[in-house]
Write a protein that holds these residues in place. Structure first.
Motif, PDB file in Angstrom:
ATOM      1  N   PHE A  62      31.536  39.669  26.191  1.00  0.00           N
ATOM      2  CA  PHE A  62      32.484  39.112  26.526  1.00  0.00           C
ATOM      3  C   PHE A  62      33.929  39.112  27.223  1.00  0.00           C
ATOM      4  O   PHE A  62      34.521  39.119  28.629  1.00  0.00           O
ATOM      5  CB  PHE A  62      32.727  37.975  25.401  1.00  0.00           C
ATOM      6  N   VAL A  63      33.195  40.457  26.454  1.00  0.00           N
ATOM      7  CA  VAL A  63      35.939  41.124  27.116  1.00  0.00           C
ATOM      8  C   VAL A  63      34.905  41.383  28.450  1.00  0.00           C
ATOM      9  O   VAL A  63      35.905  41.177  29.933  1.00  0.00           O
ATOM     10  CB  VAL A  63      35.919  42.338  26.704  1.00  0.00           C
ATOM     11  N   ILE A  64      34.155  41.641  28.993  1.00  0.00           N
ATOM     12  CA  ILE A  64      33.437  42.333  30.600  1.00  0.00           C
ATOM     13  C   ILE A  64      33.645  41.354  31.155  1.00  0.00           C
ATOM     14  O   ILE A  64      34.042  41.635  32.220  1.00  0.00           O
ATOM     15  CB  ILE A  64      32.321  43.024  30.445  1.00  0.00           C
ATOM     16  N   LEU A  65      33.156  40.414  30.957  1.00  0.00           N
ATOM     17  CA  LEU A  65      32.868  38.925  31.730  1.00  0.00           C
ATOM     18  C   LEU A  65      34.004  38.496  31.580  1.00  0.00           C
ATOM     19  O   LEU A  65      34.474  37.879  33.379  1.00  0.00           O
ATOM     20  CB  LEU A  65      32.577  37.772  31.141  1.00  0.00           C
ATOM     21  N   MET A  66      35.501  38.461  30.926  1.00  0.00           N
ATOM     22  CA  MET A  66      36.361  37.965  30.823  1.00  0.00           C
ATOM     23  C   MET A  66      37.244  38.798  32.824  1.00  0.00           C
ATOM     24  O   MET A  66      38.501  38.755  33.261  1.00  0.00           O
ATOM     25  CB  MET A  66      38.001  37.648  29.750  1.00  0.00           C
ATOM     26  N   LEU A  67      37.203  39.897  32.161  1.00  0.00           N
ATOM     27  CA  LEU A  67      38.325  41.474  32.889  1.00  0.00           C
ATOM     28  C   LEU A  67      37.062  41.039  34.624  1.00  0.00           C
ATOM     29  O   LEU A  67      38.664  40.963  34.880  1.00  0.00           O
ATOM     30  CB  LEU A  67      37.187  43.219  32.425  1.00  0.00           C
ATOM     31  N   THR A  68      36.078  40.765  34.120  1.00  0.00           N
ATOM     32  CA  THR A  68      35.673  40.613  35.882  1.00  0.00           C
ATOM     33  C   THR A  68      36.356  39.024  36.225  1.00  0.00           C
ATOM     34  O   THR A  68      36.441  39.344  37.813  1.00  0.00           O
ATOM     35  CB  THR A  68      33.658  40.363  35.689  1.00  0.00           C
ATOM     36  N   LEU A  69      36.603  38.474  35.463  1.00  0.00           N
ATOM     37  CA  LEU A  69      36.944  37.106  36.007  1.00  0.00           C
ATOM     38  C   LEU A  69      38.235  36.418  36.154  1.00  0.00           C
ATOM     39  O   LEU A  69      38.495  35.650  37.325  1.00  0.00           O
ATOM     40  CB  LEU A  69      36.414  35.753  35.069  1.00  0.00           C
ATOM     41  N   VAL A  70      39.038  37.053  35.347  1.00  0.00           N
ATOM     42  CA  VAL A  70      40.234  37.339  35.502  1.00  0.00           C
ATOM     43  C   VAL A  70      41.044  37.143  37.219  1.00  0.00           C
ATOM     44  O   VAL A  70      42.017  36.173  37.675  1.00  0.00           O
ATOM     45  CB  VAL A  70      41.021  38.175  34.542  1.00  0.00           C
ATOM     46  N   PRO A  71      40.188  38.237  37.969  1.00  0.00           N
ATOM     47  CA  PRO A  71      40.845  38.170  39.114  1.00  0.00           C
ATOM     48  C   PRO A  71      40.406  37.664  40.085  1.00  0.00           C
ATOM     49  O   PRO A  71      42.221  36.779  40.879  1.00  0.00           O
ATOM     50  CB  PRO A  71      40.848  39.554  39.710  1.00  0.00           C
ATOM     51  N   HIS A  72      39.834  36.898  39.816  1.00  0.00           N
ATOM     52  CA  HIS A  72      39.358  35.761  41.041  1.00  0.00           C
ATOM     53  C   HIS A  72      40.865  34.087  40.528  1.00  0.00           C
ATOM     54  O   HIS A  72      40.352  33.559  41.891  1.00  0.00           O
ATOM     55  CB  HIS A  72      38.307  34.666  40.271  1.00  0.00           C
ATOM     56  N   LYS A  99      41.221  48.844  44.778  1.00  0.00           N
ATOM     57  CA  LYS A  99      41.906  47.708  45.739  1.00  0.00           C
ATOM     58  C   LYS A  99      40.604  47.315  46.073  1.00  0.00           C
ATOM     59  O   LYS A  99      40.052  48.411  46.833  1.00  0.00           O
ATOM     60  CB  LYS A  99      42.602  48.597  46.436  1.00  0.00           C
ATOM     61  N   GLY A 100      40.695  45.878  47.117  1.00  0.00           N
ATOM     62  CA  GLY A 100      40.124  45.210  47.379  1.00  0.00           C
ATOM     63  C   GLY A 100      40.256  45.026  49.058  1.00  0.00           C
ATOM     64  O   GLY A 100      41.575  46.181  49.250  1.00  0.00           O
ATOM     65  N   VAL A 101      39.274  45.075  49.508  1.00  0.00           N
ATOM     66  CA  VAL A 101      40.055  44.784  51.446  1.00  0.00           C
ATOM     67  C   VAL A 101      41.540  43.759  51.332  1.00  0.00           C
ATOM     68  O   VAL A 101      41.917  44.733  52.455  1.00  0.00           O
ATOM     69  CB  VAL A 101      38.370  44.744  52.390  1.00  0.00           C
ATOM     70  N   HIS A 102      41.314  42.899  51.285  1.00  0.00           N
ATOM     71  CA  HIS A 102      42.157  42.000  51.088  1.00  0.00           C
ATOM     72  C   HIS A 102      43.281  41.417  49.390  1.00  0.00           C
ATOM     73  O   HIS A 102      44.130  40.941  49.960  1.00  0.00           O
ATOM     74  CB  HIS A 102      41.793  40.241  51.880  1.00  0.00           C
ATOM     75  N   HIS A 103      42.159  41.620  48.198  1.00  0.00           N
ATOM     76  CA  HIS A 103      43.052  41.510  47.154  1.00  0.00           C
ATOM     77  C   HIS A 103      44.205  42.463  47.052  1.00  0.00           C
ATOM     78  O   HIS A 103      43.891  43.294  47.578  1.00  0.00           O
ATOM     79  CB  HIS A 103      42.329  41.327  46.879  1.00  0.00           C
ATOM     80  N   ARG A 104      44.844  41.909  46.639  1.00  0.00           N
ATOM     81  CA  ARG A 104      46.313  43.101  46.444  1.00  0.00           C
ATOM     82  C   ARG A 104      46.500  43.931  45.500  1.00  0.00           C
ATOM     83  O   ARG A 104      46.880  44.230  44.827  1.00  0.00           O
ATOM     84  CB  ARG A 104      47.976  42.507  46.652  1.00  0.00           C
ATOM     85  N   GLY A 105      45.762  43.109  43.842  1.00  0.00           N
ATOM     86  CA  GLY A 105      46.169  43.215  42.752  1.00  0.00           C
ATOM     87  C   GLY A 105      44.826  44.800  42.676  1.00  0.00           C
ATOM     88  O   GLY A 105      43.667  45.351  43.668  1.00  0.00           O
ATOM     89  N   ILE A 106      44.918  44.112  41.274  1.00  0.00           N
ATOM     90  CA  ILE A 106      43.803  45.196  40.852  1.00  0.00           C
ATOM     91  C   ILE A 106      42.244  45.160  40.058  1.00  0.00           C
ATOM     92  O   ILE A 106      42.391  43.739  40.057  1.00  0.00           O
ATOM     93  CB  ILE A 106      44.479  46.342  39.357  1.00  0.00           C
ATOM     94  N   LEU A 107      41.361  45.539  40.838  1.00  0.00           N
ATOM     95  CA  LEU A 107      39.717  45.075  40.572  1.00  0.00           C
ATOM     96  C   LEU A 107      39.158  46.065  39.423  1.00  0.00           C
ATOM     97  O   LEU A 107      39.599  47.102  39.828  1.00  0.00           O
ATOM     98  CB  LEU A 107      39.522  44.583  41.930  1.00  0.00           C
ATOM     99  N   PRO A 108      38.913  45.248  38.187  1.00  0.00           N
ATOM    100  CA  PRO A 108      37.792  45.923  37.706  1.00  0.00           C
ATOM    101  C   PRO A 108      37.181  46.970  37.794  1.00  0.00           C
ATOM    102  O   PRO A 108      36.454  46.406  38.755  1.00  0.00           O
ATOM    103  CB  PRO A 108      38.267  45.213  36.492  1.00  0.00           C
ATOM    104  N   THR A 109      37.078  47.564  36.927  1.00  0.00           N
ATOM    105  CA  THR A 109      35.451  48.858  37.267  1.00  0.00           C
ATOM    106  C   THR A 109      34.222  48.770  36.115  1.00  0.00           C
ATOM    107  O   THR A 109      35.155  48.380  34.875  1.00  0.00           O
ATOM    108  CB  THR A 109      36.390  50.125  38.322  1.00  0.00           C
TER     109      THR A 109
END
Length: 442
Positions: A62-72, A99-109
């Motif tokens: 669930f932690v991984i799911l939420m880490l991946t969802l929150v930037p959206h 960093k993403g191509v257009h996204h300015r925040g952090i994208l989790p890995t």
């Protein structure tokens, strides 16, 4: 429902922040262990509640799911939490992220997930790595996965990716139908017509009922009766017959009758002259369709399933590989696959043997044509006494699509002339027009 969706998501993100604050406090301030309970939600109809109810994720999942969802939803989420501990900024490699191509925040890995769930504990880090491998239900159900990294770079430095449809479900509570694109070479098809509007020979209708039986009873056969280990999960059928005889409409009605979405794939548009591109196009389609229980309707199947040729050059070799690839994906698909062709003879017999059913859609005979004529004309148009549908049906060999085109033309002519009456002369003029359009001699 909308408010519930907002409340549940807000609670989940607040919970994630608690987890992150606990981890960061331990890391930077060398405090003792922290404890955040499992996120719980009961009796809620939100997308997140549905996901939890179906999959029962563990704390780590669930932690991984939420880490991946929150930037959206909250693009600055990670930056704001980290800034409390690094107020002057600076590099933070332990946290991972890209960093993403257009996204300015952090994208989790994957490294982000390891940091939050395991810190420097090697054993726990390897547990996270197993959650993100290809054997985990996240990946097998195409829910969440690691983006591939450049050759030589650690796999866990890949970005965490969440299925776009799941993002929709978790954020807005519904999933929209995918649209035709390069990445999804299929179009959703539907109809307002019913089985009563479709006129088919008895033997064809009987075979269609057999397909309905498979849709209705397949799960019972596989799981309750224990046949899963003996038979392949999906159902493959070939519809063949001239254009306009009801192949597409039948596929659409099967979906309507059984509550399943139907997607039409025109194989003549999917097949590419570039080596390897056809497989890529089809791979994207099947990945999207996996576990959706869609009906896949492959039109113009001759484009790929025609007679195999002897291998004379590289093009022939790759053409046969494309067919083999599609067969493999079709046979592993757990839903209904329908291939449509104008003539059975156009399809290689080696492929025909892979189908559970082969359904013929012939040009309707005089009796069927008369019934189509009667059903197709709107009730607002009066039929002149000189017009005998049985005689018209016997004289003109037309498909159901031809008859619909003629009816459409006649109806518009009646409306334009403000005379809601059709007689034999007006009808035959419309029939002649349709036959000329088809390149037939009147």
């Amino acid at each position: 429902m909308h408010n519930k969706q907002v409340i549940i998501l807000g609670s989940a993100f607040a919970w994630l922040k608690q987890v992150m604050v606990g981890v960061l406090s331990t890391y930077f301030e060398k405090e003792g262990d922290f404890e955040v309970g499992v996120f719980e939600v009961e009796g809620d109809e939100s997308g997140l509640a549905q996901f939890i109810e179906i999959h029962h994720p563990t704390y780590g999942e669930f932690v991984i799911l939420m880490l991946t969802l929150v930037p959206h939803v909250m693009p600055n989420f990670f930056n704001e939490v980290i800034a409390e501990y690094l107020p002057e900024g600076g590099d933070f490699p332990a946290f991972g992220g890209v960093k993403g191509v257009h996204h300015r925040g952090i994208l989790p890995t994957g490294e982000t997930a390891q940091f939050i769930l395991a810190g420097d504990d090697l054993e726990k880090r390897l547990v996270v790595q197993r959650i993100l491998n290809n054997e985990h239900w996240f990946y097998r159900n195409r829910i969440l996965w690691l983006e591939p990294t450049a050759e030589g770079e650690p796999a866990m430095s890949g970005r965490l990716v969440l299925d776009p449809e799941l993002v929709e479900l978790l954020t807005v509570g519904t999933v929209s139908k995918p649209r035709f694109s390069i990445d999804f070479p299929a179009e959703y098809i539907e109809t307002e017509m019913t089985w009563d509007d479709l006129v088919l020979p008895p033997i064809t209708l009987r075979q269609i009922r057999e397909i309905e039986h498979w849709i209705q009873y397949n799960d019972t056969l596989l799981y309750d009766w224990g046949m899963k280990k003996k038979i392949k999960p999906g159902y493959r059928t070939l519809f063949y017959g001239p254009p306009g005889t009801g192949k597409t409409l039948t596929a659409t009605l099967l979906g309507k009758q059984t509550g399943k979405d139907v997607f039409r794939i025109d194989l003549s548009r999917v097949v590419s002259k570039y080596i390897g591109e056809t497989e890529k196009n089809l791979s994207r389609l099947f990945e999207k369709a996996e576990n959706k229980d869609w009906i896949l309707f492959f039109d113009e199947a001759d484009a790929l399933f025609g007679k195999r040729t002897e291998i004379r050059d590289a093009h022939d070799k790759y053409a046969n590989q494309e067919v083999a690839y599609l067969l493999q994906r079709i046979e592993s698909y757990n839903g209904l696959v329908i291939l449509a062709s104008n003539q059975r003879g156009n399809i290689d017999e080696a492929f025909v043997r892979r189908f559970q059913a082969i359904v013929h859609f012939p040009i309707p005979g005089p009796k069927e044509r008369a019934e189509i004529w009667r059903k197709t004309f709107p009730a607002q148009i009066r039929i002149h006494k000189d017009l005998d549908w049985d005689k018209v049906a016997s004289r003109y060999e037309l498909s159901g699509a031809n008859i619909l085109n003629i009816t459409h033309y006649c109806a518009l002519q009646c409306l334009a002339g403000d005379v809601l009456l059709i007689n034999l002369n007006r009808l035959e003029t419309a029939i002649q027009r349709e036959l000329i359009k088809e390149g037939k001699v009147f």
